[in-house]
Each structure stands twice: as structure tokens, then as C-alpha cells.
Design an enzyme around this catalytic site. Structure first.
Site, mmCIF file in Angstrom:
data_model
loop_
_atom_site.group_PDB
_atom_site.id
_atom_site.type_symbol
_atom_site.label_atom_id
_atom_site.label_comp_id
_atom_site.label_asym_id
_atom_site.label_seq_id
_atom_site.Cartn_x
_atom_site.Cartn_y
_atom_site.Cartn_z
ATOM 1 N N GLN A 70 0.824 -1.200 0.000
ATOM 2 C CA GLN A 70 0.000 0.000 0.000
ATOM 3 C C GLN A 70 0.864 1.257 0.000
ATOM 4 O O GLN A 70 1.678 1.460 0.913
ATOM 5 C CB GLN A 70 -0.961 0.032 1.195
ATOM 6 C CG GLN A 70 -2.066 1.050 0.933
ATOM 7 C CD GLN A 70 -2.887 1.401 2.141
ATOM 8 O OE1 GLN A 70 -2.341 1.751 3.187
ATOM 9 N NE2 GLN A 70 -4.193 1.353 1.999
ATOM 10 N N TYR A 95 -5.685 11.183 3.916
ATOM 11 C CA TYR A 95 -4.282 11.469 3.570
ATOM 12 C C TYR A 95 -4.204 12.231 2.239
ATOM 13 O O TYR A 95 -5.230 12.672 1.724
ATOM 14 C CB TYR A 95 -3.473 10.166 3.590
ATOM 15 C CG TYR A 95 -3.455 9.578 4.995
ATOM 16 C CD1 TYR A 95 -2.818 10.259 6.036
ATOM 17 C CD2 TYR A 95 -4.128 8.404 5.304
ATOM 18 C CE1 TYR A 95 -2.836 9.773 7.342
ATOM 19 C CE2 TYR A 95 -4.147 7.897 6.606
ATOM 20 C CZ TYR A 95 -3.500 8.593 7.614
ATOM 21 O OH TYR A 95 -3.520 8.133 8.902
ATOM 22 N N ARG A 120 -7.464 2.203 -2.949
ATOM 23 C CA ARG A 120 -8.339 2.246 -1.768
ATOM 24 C C ARG A 120 -8.958 3.632 -1.635
ATOM 25 O O ARG A 120 -8.247 4.649 -1.658
ATOM 26 C CB ARG A 120 -7.547 1.922 -0.502
ATOM 27 C CG ARG A 120 -8.458 1.565 0.672
ATOM 28 C CD ARG A 120 -7.671 1.040 1.852
ATOM 29 N NE ARG A 120 -8.449 0.094 2.639
ATOM 30 C CZ ARG A 120 -8.540 0.113 3.963
ATOM 31 N NH1 ARG A 120 -7.895 0.998 4.670
ATOM 32 N NH2 ARG A 120 -9.268 -0.786 4.606
ATOM 33 N N GLY A 131 -9.517 -6.117 9.321
ATOM 34 C CA GLY A 131 -8.376 -5.436 9.920
ATOM 35 C C GLY A 131 -8.070 -5.969 11.296
ATOM 36 O O GLY A 131 -7.265 -6.891 11.470
ATOM 37 N N ARG A 132 -8.758 -5.434 12.314
ATOM 38 C CA ARG A 132 -8.460 -5.827 13.702
ATOM 39 C C ARG A 132 -8.478 -7.336 13.929
ATOM 40 O O ARG A 132 -7.611 -7.843 14.650
ATOM 41 C CB ARG A 132 -9.378 -5.074 14.663
ATOM 42 C CG ARG A 132 -8.831 -3.679 14.971
ATOM 43 C CD ARG A 132 -9.890 -2.709 15.414
ATOM 44 N NE ARG A 132 -10.743 -2.341 14.297
ATOM 45 C CZ ARG A 132 -11.677 -1.398 14.344
ATOM 46 N NH1 ARG A 132 -11.881 -0.744 15.451
ATOM 47 N NH2 ARG A 132 -12.393 -1.117 13.275
HETATM 48 C C1 PHB Z 1 -2.724 5.246 10.990
HETATM 49 O O1 PHB Z 1 -1.537 4.951 11.082
HETATM 50 O O2 PHB Z 1 -3.345 5.729 11.921
HETATM 51 C C2 PHB Z 1 -3.408 5.020 9.716
HETATM 52 C C3 PHB Z 1 -2.661 4.710 8.594
HETATM 53 C C4 PHB Z 1 -3.284 4.517 7.402
HETATM 54 C C5 PHB Z 1 -4.654 4.604 7.332
HETATM 55 C C6 PHB Z 1 -5.391 4.898 8.436
HETATM 56 C C7 PHB Z 1 -4.765 5.112 9.630
HETATM 57 O O3 PHB Z 1 -5.268 4.426 6.181
#
Ligand code: PHB
Length: 403
Positions: free
Chosen positions: A134, A221, A268, A357-358
Site C-alpha cells: 500500500q 491522507y 483504496r 483489519g483488527r
Molecule cells: C494510521 O496509522 O493511523 C493510519 C494509517 C493509514 C490509514 C489509516 C490510519 O489508512
């Protein structure tokens, strides 16, 4: 190993009740879990056939080796443990020093970082896994302490991201979260240089052997700062109309396609994301415009991060269906789904795959646990970011059970 006890709690009672051997019990459960059939079926993405539709979502873990933010053997072990995922998407990886917003996240702009990633990819491939890198530029979610010569972070416009933090190491060696700083607006002449940062990252990612490159245009971002109506106040070719706000994302994407080929590229997006001070009044129109532009380019996949983890309204089924209609490649949704919900989403034809994710932090063998309907380990949030093995490579898996 500390993890064994927890595993025993998950499996032993069931084991004892049935009196079946572990292997026999598991194959019986396989037979009894037809509900996971879709989620665990193969998926062709680009030229690759993934063994299942359980995707490991990108997760910041802040464990790159120092100095130099270089992926290490420990990082390779972490990813390799998770190689049964249909596809691993790496943690967000900065394409340049300028693109960094958190200390200890890995980069892909030095020879050492490229070599570190190559070691990760080789280990994942040796375990028959698939892995996407990514590519990340944080834009204004940064601080002068992270920037070359203490400069200001860059952004479409000189607008600070309110209520947003980055993670820095202070001159005295202590580390911590600090509010993001006022960025400077990128000059028009600097835009090719931003695209060049993504291009060099693609060259390095390809050399490192990644199966896919994922362009991170989500979560507030840099690329989403350009996309969003509130953070982009430019009046040049990169601001104003939706087409202009999407220009940088498509230019960066085209650089990636040039280097790697469209069939090995994913993007994404996070429409309706409201973290990092995002407030886009054209979120859906913008996502649909981009989805069509991605289709024209024939990219492999589109990965939608739903705004569950930090804030924003839930996506509607109507919008999910519109995205499906607009994009002709593989479609992945990510956003707190359970296995059953993921199976239903794929079953309805809304998604081709679902990213987790988690759950992947604490369950390296998530695919096997879904297959067996086994209980999941819960992730420990105190070890999400930074540190070493603890909370990273030491969560128990089913095959650590005593026989
Ligand atoms: C984070 O490091 O908090 C973070 C990084 C990438 C993302 C979202 C959060 O897409």
C-alpha cells in the site's frame, strides 16, 4: 508460550464433548460450515487467483526497524504468519520522507527499505501467499519533526487538519502523539514531483516482487485531501471541479500502471470518511467518477474502506450497488464485517471479497478459524503500535493446540 492457555479455552470443551480426534472434528466442522462457502472460494483478481476472499486489511503497526524505517525479519514473520489470507495488503508505506506522518512506519524510497520489503515478499510467497504494497503519502497529517530539514508538511491548500494527530520522536528522544501542523500548499510546479514519488515507489515495489500495488487514496491522507471539497481550495488544474480534484489520484494511478501494469494495481477509497478533518460534500459523486475512471484503465481491484473505525455515516446499500455498477474489476469492502456478514455481502453479489483489519491483528489463521467456525482471539489495543513480538507475532493459532 503464553498463548497456549487461551487456545485451549477455545477448543478443549468442544473437543471433549464430541470425543472426536482434533483432525476428525475439524473436517466434520468443515462439512458443517457450508455458510462460509462463498467467502472461502477462490477469486481471480487481475492475473492472480486468490485461494479465498478473506483479505488482510492494511494495518499500521509501527514496527519498522530503525534507523531508516526498514522492514525487518520480524515484519516478514508477521506477514508470513498471515499468508493464508486470500491477499495481504501491507500496512500503509510512505512513498517518500515527505509522505511520512508517523514515526516507525515503513517506507519504500530507499534501497534498504526495498531490500527489506523484498525479504517480506519472498517469505510470503514461500508460504504460497499473495501480497500487495500500500503506497501512502500523508500530506498534511504530518509534522515538521518528521520532515526533511524541519520543513512544513505539504497539502493541496494551507489548511490545518483539525483534531488530527501524528506520532513523532522529539529531539530529546521521547516519542508521542502531537497535533498535526499547518501545511504549506503545494505549488503547481511541484505536482509532477509528487507523481514521481509514487512512480519511484512503484518501481521499487515491482522490484521487491509484490503481486499488487495499492494506491492509498483514503482516510484523509494526501490524495483524499485533494479529492475532498473542504481540504482542497485550489483554483488551478488540481482544484475546483470534481475532475480537477481527482486529477492527482489519476496521475499517480497512471504512474503506477505504467510501471506495474493495470492488472496488478488496486486503489483504496473511503467515501464519507470524516476523520482527519475530512468533510467532502461530493463524496459519492467523486467515488463514482473515480470508479468509472478505474474501470476504463482496467485496474485489478477497488478497495472501499467504510467509515466505521474513526467516524462518518454508514454507506447505504444503494451507494454500494452504484459502486458495483461503476467498477468492472474486483470489489473489496472493509469495515468491521463479521464472517457471516462478509459471506452475505459476497452472496448478494455486492462484493467480491471482504477485508478484515483488527481480527487479523490477533488471528494469523483467520481463514482457518472462519472455516472451522472457531472463536477468535481478541486484539490487545495496547500493543497495536510499536514494540516488538508481543501483540504482533505471538497470538495463538489453532495449530498451536496440544493434540
Ligand atoms: C494510521 O496509522 O493511523 C493510519 C494509517 C493509514 C490509514 C489509516 C490510519 O489508512
Amino acid at each position: 508460550m503464553p498463548g497456549h492457555a487461551a487456545n485451549r479455552r477455545i477448543l478443549q470443551p468442544c473437543h471433549q464433548r464430541t470425543g472426536l480426534s482434533k483432525r476428525r472434528l475439524f473436517s466434520t466442522l468443515n462439512f458443517l460450515e457450508p455458510s462460509m462457502e462463498k467467502l472461502l472460494s477462490p477469486l481471480k483478481i487481475g492475473q492472480r487467483t486468490l485461494p479465498n476472499r478473506v483479505i488482510m486489511a492494511p494495518l499500521t503497526r509501527s514496527r519498522a526497524s530503525q534507523p531508516g524505517d526498514v522492514p525487518s525479519a520480524l515484519n516478514a514473520l508477521y506477514y508470513t504468519q498471515r499468508a493464508t489470507a486470500g491477499l495481504i495488503v501491507t500496512e500503509a508505506t510512505q512513498v517518500s520522507r515527505q509522505g511520512q506522518g508517523y514515526a516507525l512506519t515503513p517506507g519504500i524510497y530507499t534501497d534498504a527499505q526495498e531490500a527489506g520489503w523484498k525479504q517480506v515478499v519472498q517469505a510470503v510467497h514461500a508460504a504460497d501467499g499473495h501480497i500487495a504494497l500500500q503506497l501512502w503519502h500523508v500530506g498534511r497529517i504530518s509534522h515538521s519533526l518528521l520532515q526533511e530539514n524541519g520543513g512544513a508538511p505539504v497539502a493541496p491548500s494551507a489548511l490545518i487538519a483539525n483534531n488530527s494527530q501524528c506520532f513523532v520522536v522529539h529531539p530529546d528522544g521521547t516519542a508521542g502523539n502531537v497535533p498535526t501542523e499547518m501545511p504549506r500548499a503545494l505549488a503547481l510546479e511541484e505536482m509532477p514531483g509528487i507523481v514521481a514519488q509514487y512512480r519511484q515507489a512503484a518501481v521499487r515495489g515491482k522490484r521487491a516482487g509484490f503481486d499488487f500495488l495499492e494506491l492509498h487514496a483514503a482516510n484523509g491522507y494526501l490524495l483524499q485531501q485533494f479529492l475532498s471539497t473542504n481540504s482542497n481550495q485550489r483554483t488551478d488544474a488540481y482544484g475546483g471541479s470534481l475532475e480537477n480534484r481527482a486529477r492527482l489520484t489519476l496521475e499517480a494511478l497512471d504512474a503506477l500502471i505504467d510501471e506495474m501494469g493495470a492488472q496488478q494495481i488496486g486503489v483504496r477509497l473511503s467515501p464519507h470518511f470524516t476523520g482527519m478533518d475530512m468533510a467532502d460534500t461530493e463524496a459519492e459523486a467523486s467515488a463514482l467518477y473515480l470508479a468509472k475512471a478505474f474501470s476504463q484503465r482496467g485496474i485489478a481491484y477497488l478497495h472501499i474502506a467504510e467509515p466505521d473505525w474513526i467516524g462518518g455515516p454508514e454507506l447505504t446499500d444503494v451507494f454500494r450497488a452504484q459502486i458495483r455498477e461503476a467498477f468492472n474489476g474486483a470489489l473489496i469492502f472493509c469495515g468491521g464485517y463479521t464472517a457471516d456478514e462478509a459471506q452475505a455481502l459476497i452472496g448478494r453479489g455486492t462484493a467480491d471479497a471482504v477485508a478484515f483489519g483488527r481480527p487479523y491483528i490477533a488471528n494469523a489463521d483467520l481463514v482457518e478459524k472462519f472455516r472451522q467456525g472457531a472463536e477468535l482471539n481478541r486484539p490487545d489495543s495496547t500493543t497495536f503500535y510499536g514494540g516488538a513480538e508481543k501483540g504482533y507475532t505471538d497470538y495463538p493459532t489453532l495449530d498451536m493446540q496440544p493434540a
